[in-house]
Design a protein around this motif. Sequence first.
Motif, PDB file in Angstrom:
ATOM      1  N   TYR A 151       0.861  -1.187   0.000  1.00 43.51           N
ATOM      2  CA  TYR A 151       0.000   0.000   0.000  1.00 43.51           C
ATOM      3  C   TYR A 151       0.889   1.226   0.000  1.00 43.51           C
ATOM      4  CZ  TYR A 151      -4.402  -2.437   0.805  1.00 43.51           C
ATOM      5  OH  TYR A 151      -5.526  -3.208   0.669  1.00 43.51           O
ATOM      6  N   PHE A 152       0.811   1.989  -1.041  1.00 45.20           N
ATOM      7  CA  PHE A 152       1.663   3.174  -1.149  1.00 45.20           C
ATOM      8  C   PHE A 152       1.003   4.175  -2.080  1.00 45.20           C
ATOM      9  CE2 PHE A 152       2.910   0.322  -4.522  1.00 45.20           C
ATOM     10  CZ  PHE A 152       3.060   1.145  -5.628  1.00 45.20           C
ATOM     11  N   THR A 168       4.045   4.403 -11.996  1.00 50.83           N
ATOM     12  CA  THR A 168       2.882   3.559 -12.272  1.00 50.83           C
ATOM     13  C   THR A 168       3.142   2.123 -11.843  1.00 50.83           C
ATOM     14  OG1 THR A 168       3.689   3.170 -14.520  1.00 50.83           O
ATOM     15  CG2 THR A 168       2.109   4.990 -14.208  1.00 50.83           C
ATOM     16  N   ALA A 169       4.060   1.913 -10.931  1.00 46.35           N
ATOM     17  CA  ALA A 169       4.435   0.572 -10.472  1.00 46.35           C
ATOM     18  C   ALA A 169       3.318  -0.032  -9.637  1.00 46.35           C
ATOM     19  CB  ALA A 169       5.719   0.645  -9.654  1.00 46.35           C
ATOM     20  N   THR A 170       3.304  -1.357  -9.587  1.00 45.58           N
ATOM     21  CA  THR A 170       2.282  -2.068  -8.809  1.00 45.58           C
ATOM     22  C   THR A 170       2.808  -2.573  -7.473  1.00 45.58           C
ATOM     23  OG1 THR A 170       2.817  -4.114  -9.961  1.00 45.58           O
ATOM     24  CG2 THR A 170       1.004  -2.775 -10.854  1.00 45.58           C
ATOM     25  N   ALA A 213       8.110   0.871  -7.188  1.00 49.76           N
ATOM     26  CA  ALA A 213       7.808   2.293  -7.041  1.00 49.76           C
ATOM     27  C   ALA A 213       8.972   3.048  -6.413  1.00 49.76           C
ATOM     28  CB  ALA A 213       6.542   2.472  -6.207  1.00 49.76           C
ATOM     29  N   LYS A 214       9.643   2.431  -5.455  1.00 47.13           N
ATOM     30  CA  LYS A 214      10.796   3.086  -4.806  1.00 47.13           C
ATOM     31  C   LYS A 214      11.939   3.296  -5.798  1.00 47.13           C
ATOM     32  CE  LYS A 214      10.216   1.991   0.060  1.00 47.13           C
ATOM     33  NZ  LYS A 214      10.794   1.340   1.242  1.00 47.13           N
ATOM     34  N   PHE A 237       5.092   7.398  -0.750  1.00 48.98           N
ATOM     35  CA  PHE A 237       4.482   7.473   0.571  1.00 48.98           C
ATOM     36  C   PHE A 237       3.991   6.067   0.902  1.00 48.98           C
ATOM     37  CE2 PHE A 237       0.700   8.350   3.270  1.00 48.98           C
ATOM     38  CZ  PHE A 237       1.371   8.934   4.331  1.00 48.98           C
ATOM     39  N   ALA A 238       4.808   5.306   1.660  1.00 47.40           N
ATOM     40  CA  ALA A 238       4.543   3.884   1.915  1.00 47.40           C
ATOM     41  C   ALA A 238       3.777   3.701   3.216  1.00 47.40           C
ATOM     42  CB  ALA A 238       5.861   3.108   1.934  1.00 47.40           C
TER      43      ALA A 238
END
Length: 139
Positions: free
Chosen positions: A57-58, A65-67, A72-73, A79-80
């Motif tokens: 969840y981030f 657009t990463a899943t 995403a990092k 914002f994790a």
Amino acid sequence: MGFAKEFKEFAVKGNVIDLAVGVIIGGAFGKIVDSLVGDVIMPIVSRIFGGLDFSNYFIPLAGQTATTLAEAKKGGAVFAYGNFITVALNFIILAFVIFLMVKQINRVKHQAPPPAPAAPPEQVVLLREIRDALKSNRT
């Protein structure tokens, strides 16, 4: 030479050694709690709430657009908040376990019998014997 001697006395004091042992055990205990939360509790919580995986969840802050969180990092700021939920749960469990341990230690301390009074010095014992002998001779 005085500084080295003073440092040696400080380093080998029982308090410093106890603190070092506590830090090492605390680090190992932290890993156990991380595993408990990540491998046991979070999958159960995830299952209860319909397959949620909090670790992914981030909110991407750089337009990614990463899943997954790891992808995403790599793309920029993230914002994790799911990771924060997991860490907060780790803390709550760790605090609860430490509370239970301290509670048990305090219970054991209060159940321990009070220490026996120290034996009187030898002079006092001898004086009491002399007093008792004098009393028995009078009667």
